[in-house]
Write a protein that holds these residues in place. Structure first.
Motif, PDB file in Angstrom:
ATOM      1  N   GLN A 135       1.284  -4.815   2.042  1.00 11.29           N
ATOM      2  CA  GLN A 135      -0.075  -5.258   1.731  1.00 11.29           C
ATOM      3  C   GLN A 135      -1.058  -4.497   2.615  1.00 11.29           C
ATOM      4  N   ILE A 184       8.032  -5.627   0.583  1.00 13.00           N
ATOM      5  CA  ILE A 184       6.719  -5.737  -0.039  1.00 13.00           C
ATOM      6  C   ILE A 184       5.687  -5.354   1.016  1.00 13.00           C
ATOM      7  N   LEU A 199      -0.793  -7.402  -2.833  1.00 13.00           N
ATOM      8  CA  LEU A 199       0.619  -7.147  -2.565  1.00 13.00           C
ATOM      9  C   LEU A 199       1.137  -6.009  -3.446  1.00 13.00           C
ATOM     10  N   TRP A 205       4.920  -4.304  -4.454  1.00  8.67           N
ATOM     11  CA  TRP A 205       6.371  -4.320  -4.357  1.00  8.67           C
ATOM     12  C   TRP A 205       6.876  -2.922  -4.054  1.00  8.67           C
ATOM     13  N   TYR A 221      13.685   0.593  -7.034  1.00  8.64           N
ATOM     14  CA  TYR A 221      12.508   1.066  -6.324  1.00  8.64           C
ATOM     15  C   TYR A 221      11.267   1.061  -7.209  1.00  8.64           C
ATOM     16  N   ASN A 222      10.121   0.905  -6.568  1.00  8.83           N
ATOM     17  CA  ASN A 222       8.844   1.081  -7.241  1.00  8.83           C
ATOM     18  C   ASN A 222       8.740   2.541  -7.678  1.00  8.83           C
TER      19      ASN A 222
END
Lengths: 119, 110
Positions: A41, A39, A47, A49, A61-62
Motif C-alpha cells: 500500500q 500485499i 491496496l 496485491w 503473481y500480479n
C-alpha cells in the motif's frame, strides 16, 4: 493465535533489490489449504496485491509485477519471503504479509513494514 | 490488471445504513463468488469483514452484510456507528488465478 511478522530493510536505493521475510508463529506454514501472500500500500493510496505462494511451492503473481518479483517459502523456518528487483520510487509502500484462507480472502495480516525507495 | 471500481467516498449519519459498490468484470466478480471486503483504520492493517461474497468471519458484527449481482458486489453497513469510519476495500479472485483489490472507499460518519 496465528501471528505474522514482516522483516526487512526500511530504506532501499533505486535500482536495488528488496528482500522481505514474513515469519509465521502460532501455526504451521505447511497447512494444505492455506496460501501466503504479499500485499502493498503506497502512502495515501489503495491496496495492491503482489502475489501468493502455497507451501508446495506453487506461486501466483500480479501480472504487472511478475517480471520483478519472486516469492519463496522456507518451511524449516516457518516463513515466506518476497524479493523485488529494480526498485523505483513507485515501489515505496507499506508491505504486508497475510494468510489466504484458500478462497482468496486474507484473515490474518502482519502489522506491515514501510519500505522507502530513495537514494 | 486494473483495480475494481469503488466510489471514493460514502457518508451517513449514525444509525443509518450505507452501501458501497464494487464493480469489476466478467473475469473477476462476474465469474467467481470469491469477493471479500476489508475495513482499514488509519495506520492499521486491513481487517476482513466479509468473505465469499456474503460470509462474515467470526467476531465481525452482523451489521456488515455483502451481496453480488452480475459484475458488481456490494457491502452494506447497517446501524452506522462512529467506529465504522474507515477505508473499505473490496477484492476478488480473477480468471488469471490472481487477485485484485478495489480502489477503496472512505466511509465518513457524519
Amino acid at each position: 493465535q496465528l501471528q505474522l511478522q514482516e522483516s526487512g530493510p526500511g530504506l532501499v536505493k533505486p535500482s536495488e533489490t528488496l528482500s522481505l521475510s514474513c515469519t509465521v508463529s502460532g501455526g504451521s506454514i505447511s497447512t494444505p489449504k492455506k496460501y501466503w501472500g504479499w500485499i502493498r500500500q503506497p502512502p495515501g493510496k489503495g491496496l495492491e496485491w503482489i502475489g501468493t505462494i502455497h507451501y508446495t511451492g506453487d506461486t501466483y503473481y500480479n501480472p504487472s509485477l511478475k517480471s520483478r518479483i519472486t516469492i519463496s517459502i522456507d518451511m524449516s523456518q516457518n516463513q515466506f519471503s518476497l524479493k523485488m528487483t529494480s526498485l523505483t520510487a513507485a515501489d515505496t509502500a507499506v508491505y504486508y504479509c497475510a494468510k489466504d484462507e484458500g478462497t482468496s480472502w486474507y484473515h490474518d495480516w502482519g502489522q506491515g513494514t514501510l519500505v522507502t525507495v530513495s537514494s | 490488471q486494473s483495480a475494481l471500481t469503488q466510489p471514493a467516498s460514502v457518508s451517513g449519519s449514525p444509525g443509518q445504513s450505507i452501501t458501497i459498490s464494487c464493480t469489476g468484470g466478467s473475469s473477476d466478480i462476474g465469474a467467481y463468488n470469491n469477493v471479500a471486503w476489508y475495513q482499514q483504520h488509519p495506520g492499521k492493517a486491513p481487517r476482513v469483514v466479509i468473505h465469499d461474497v456474503s460470509l462474515r468471519p467470526s467476531g465481525v458484527s452482523d451489521r456488515f452484510s455483502g451481496s453480488k449481482s452480475g459484475n458488481t458486489a456490494s457491502l452494506t453497513i447497517s446501524g452506522l456507528q462512529a467506529e465504522d469510519e474507515a477505508d473499505y476495500y473490496c477484492s476478488s479472485f480473477t480468471r488469471s488465478t490472481t487477485h485484485v483489490f478495489g480502489s477503496g472507499t472512505k466511509v465518513t460518519v457524519l
